[in-house]
Design an enzyme around this catalytic site. Structure first.
Site, PDB file in Angstrom:
ATOM      1  N   THR A  37      74.053  99.323 -23.350  1.00 31.70           N
ATOM      2  CA  THR A  37      74.096 100.954 -22.777  1.00 31.70           C
ATOM      3  C   THR A  37      73.522 101.886 -23.601  1.00 31.70           C
ATOM      4  O   THR A  37      72.720 102.631 -23.480  1.00 31.70           O
ATOM      5  CB  THR A  37      75.474 101.170 -22.228  1.00 31.70           C
ATOM      6  OG1 THR A  37      75.865 100.251 -21.186  1.00 31.70           O
ATOM      7  CG2 THR A  37      75.561 102.651 -21.857  1.00 31.70           C
ATOM      8  N   CYS A  84      79.091  95.974 -13.816  1.00 35.82           N
ATOM      9  CA  CYS A  84      79.530  97.272 -14.219  1.00 35.82           C
ATOM     10  C   CYS A  84      79.705  98.193 -13.396  1.00 35.82           C
ATOM     11  O   CYS A  84      80.192  99.472 -13.490  1.00 35.82           O
ATOM     12  CB  CYS A  84      78.372  97.971 -15.210  1.00 35.82           C
ATOM     13  SG  CYS A  84      77.507  96.679 -16.172  1.00 35.82           S
ATOM     14  N   ASN A 110      69.586  92.460 -13.036  1.00 39.93           N
ATOM     15  CA  ASN A 110      70.686  92.155 -13.032  1.00 39.93           C
ATOM     16  C   ASN A 110      71.470  91.594 -11.912  1.00 39.93           C
ATOM     17  O   ASN A 110      72.312  90.807 -11.994  1.00 39.93           O
ATOM     18  CB  ASN A 110      71.937  92.987 -14.005  1.00 39.93           C
ATOM     19  CG  ASN A 110      71.561  94.233 -13.420  1.00 39.93           C
ATOM     20  OD1 ASN A 110      70.558  94.986 -13.374  1.00 39.93           O
ATOM     21  ND2 ASN A 110      72.829  94.820 -12.805  1.00 39.93           N
TER      22      ASN A 110
HETATM   23  C1  LIG Z   1      70.323  94.877 -17.042  1.00 39.20           C
HETATM   24  C2  LIG Z   1      71.534  95.558 -17.878  1.00 39.20           C
HETATM   25  N1  LIG Z   1      71.383  96.416 -18.753  1.00 39.20           N
HETATM   26  C3  LIG Z   1      72.186  97.073 -19.459  1.00 39.20           C
HETATM   27  C4  LIG Z   1      73.548  96.489 -19.540  1.00 39.20           C
HETATM   28  C5  LIG Z   1      74.469  97.245 -20.200  1.00 39.20           C
HETATM   29  O1  LIG Z   1      74.818  96.492 -21.282  1.00 39.20           O
HETATM   30  P1  LIG Z   1      76.265  96.505 -22.372  1.00 39.20           P
HETATM   31  O2  LIG Z   1      77.212  95.856 -21.501  1.00 39.20           O
HETATM   32  O3  LIG Z   1      75.881  95.812 -23.451  1.00 39.20           O
HETATM   33  O4  LIG Z   1      76.473  97.916 -22.484  1.00 39.20           O
HETATM   34  C6  LIG Z   1      73.729  95.284 -18.635  1.00 39.20           C
HETATM   35  C7  LIG Z   1      75.213  95.038 -18.439  1.00 39.20           C
HETATM   36  O5  LIG Z   1      75.548  94.295 -17.627  1.00 39.20           O
HETATM   37  C8  LIG Z   1      72.840  94.806 -17.726  1.00 39.20           C
HETATM   38  O6  LIG Z   1      72.904  93.865 -17.074  1.00 39.20           O
END
Ligand SMILES: Cc1ncc(COP(=O)(O)O)c(C=O)c1O
Length: 388
Positions: A58, A321, A144
């Site tokens: 993030t 998330c 994702n």
């Molecule tokens: C494609 C993608 N980008 C960003 C993130 C966020 O990463 P983080 O959980 O390390 O903040 C995720 C988390 O699931 C994700 O799947």
């Protein structure tokens, strides 16, 4: 966390020393950070000086979207357009929309096809019309939710004649697909440790040295001055170990997960014939090997999730998330899935610890779970005044 990453974490966490301190404890800590930087860079086709450690995906996405926008606009005030695919993770979409609300950015959502693949012609047309006003392009390496692998190299080819930087969120791709920063030609790339057996709360933005990138976090000037904050040496050391392992074992892991996933898809289709696979057909080759995603007509994704959970199967309605927010996935809507169908989404992901017996358990529970969720969907549909 993998045992090796956990061991690296514990060893480093037991040491005293700030990696920015000049005394010997600090230098020991710095050595662990720099070794991890070399490992992450070497495993992902980057130079060590291109690795900026962050607190995860993030933060790296925020740094890329805001930092490149500000950097590019400082060079030329006309550059206000931010091009992002419509299926990006919220860690990309939300900073982009924040820039629109607070910093005069114009967001262009690039469309995708019915399987979530970027529409390259739409990108090319957008660039032909507005290259001079474009600050950056961000297209994820792999989605994702539905696992679609994007044509990132084609995005770079389209952007290069105009000198427009390309960022890619590769959080889902590392460890499941071949990811090479230099070879892909992108200018910036997000990675996160916790998808690959490393700790939660650490990741990196890989960024070319000549990229215009402004800081988001200001303070002690660590990480090229673009990401201030005391380095989390223990997490970074574990991230290095996890990245090397994820990349070294990629061929075997991808083959194992692909076989397991293909079996899961075939057996889910048998057990619940109304299920509709979303994203590319596994045989198409542009889908993450550990990803399967279905919609179940007439059922709510949340009902399916809770019923499966009580049968010992943990799945997700989409991005983990976002779970808990009962809204249809923006990814499915961008793929043209009608809202009512998008509500019945369930994503199954397979990882290092998944086995055939997990698939057996899912398939055994599924017919009853789907029937119950559809019955509940019917009742709540009536209560809400009919199916909409
Ligand atoms: C494609 C993608 N980008 C960003 C993130 C966020 O990463 P983080 O959980 O390390 O903040 C995720 C988390 O699931 C994700 O799947």
């Amino acid at each position: 966390m993998s045992a090796a990453a956990l061991a690296a974490y514990v060893a480093e966490a037991q040491r005293t020393g700030n990696a920015s301190s000049l005394h010997s404890a600090g230098r020991t800590s710095r050595r662990a950070v720099e070794e991890a930087r070399e490992t992450v860079a070497g495993s992902l086709g980057a130079r060590p000086s291109e690795v900026i450690f962050t607190s995860g995906g993030t933060e790296a996405d925020n740094l890329a979207i805001k930092g490149i926008f500000w950097g590019r606009r400082a060079q030329d005030t006309r550059r206000t357009r931010v091009l992002v695919s419509a299926v990006e993770h919220h860690a990309v979409l939300d900073p982009a929309f924040w820039l629109a609300g607070h910093a005069g950015a114009e967001i262009v959502l690039l469309p995708v096809d019915a399987e979530g693949r970027l529409d390259l012609d739409a990108l090319r047309a957008e660039l032909a019309a507005h290259a001079a006003e474009t600050a950056l392009i961000s297209v994820m390496w792999a989605n994702n939710e539905v696992g679609t692998i994007q044509p990132v190299r084609d995005v770079v080819r389209a952007a290069r004649p105009y000198g427009i930087p390309v960022h890619t969120d590769a959080v889902q791709a590392v460890g499941q697909a071949e990811v090479d920063f230099a070879e892909s030609g992108v200018d910036a790339m997000t990675v996160s440790a916790h998808k690959i057996g490393g700790p939660v709360g650490v990741g990196a933005l890989l960024a070319r040295r000549d990229l215009a990138l402004d800081a988001v976090l200001h303070g002690g000037g660590q990480e090229r001055g673009v990401r201030s904050g005391t380095l989390d040496a223990a997490s970074i050391a574990a991230f290095g170990v996890a990245t090397r392992h994820a990349v070294d074992c990629l061929p075997q892991r991808a083959a194992r997960l692909r076989a397991l996933r293909d079996d899961l898809v075939a057996r889910v289709r048998d057990a619940a014939p109304s299920a509709v696979l979303r994203g590319p057909e596994p045989a198409a080759g542009d889908r993450l090997p550990g990803n399967a995603h279905f919609t179940f007509p007439g059922a709510e994704g949340d009902s399916l999730l809770y019923l499966l959970d009580s049968a010992g199967v943990q799945a997700s309605t989409g991005s983990a998330c976002q779970a808990g927010v009962p809204q249809p996935s923006h990814v499915l809507l961008a793929m043209g899935v009608p809202e009512a169908e998008a509500r019945g989404a369930l994503r199954f992901t397979l990882g290092a610890t998944s086995t055939e017996s997990d698939v057996d358990r899912l398939v055994a529970a599924l017919p009853q779970v789907v029937a119950r969720a559809q019955a509940a969907g019917l009742v709540s549909g009536r209560a809400m005044g009919g199916a909409s």
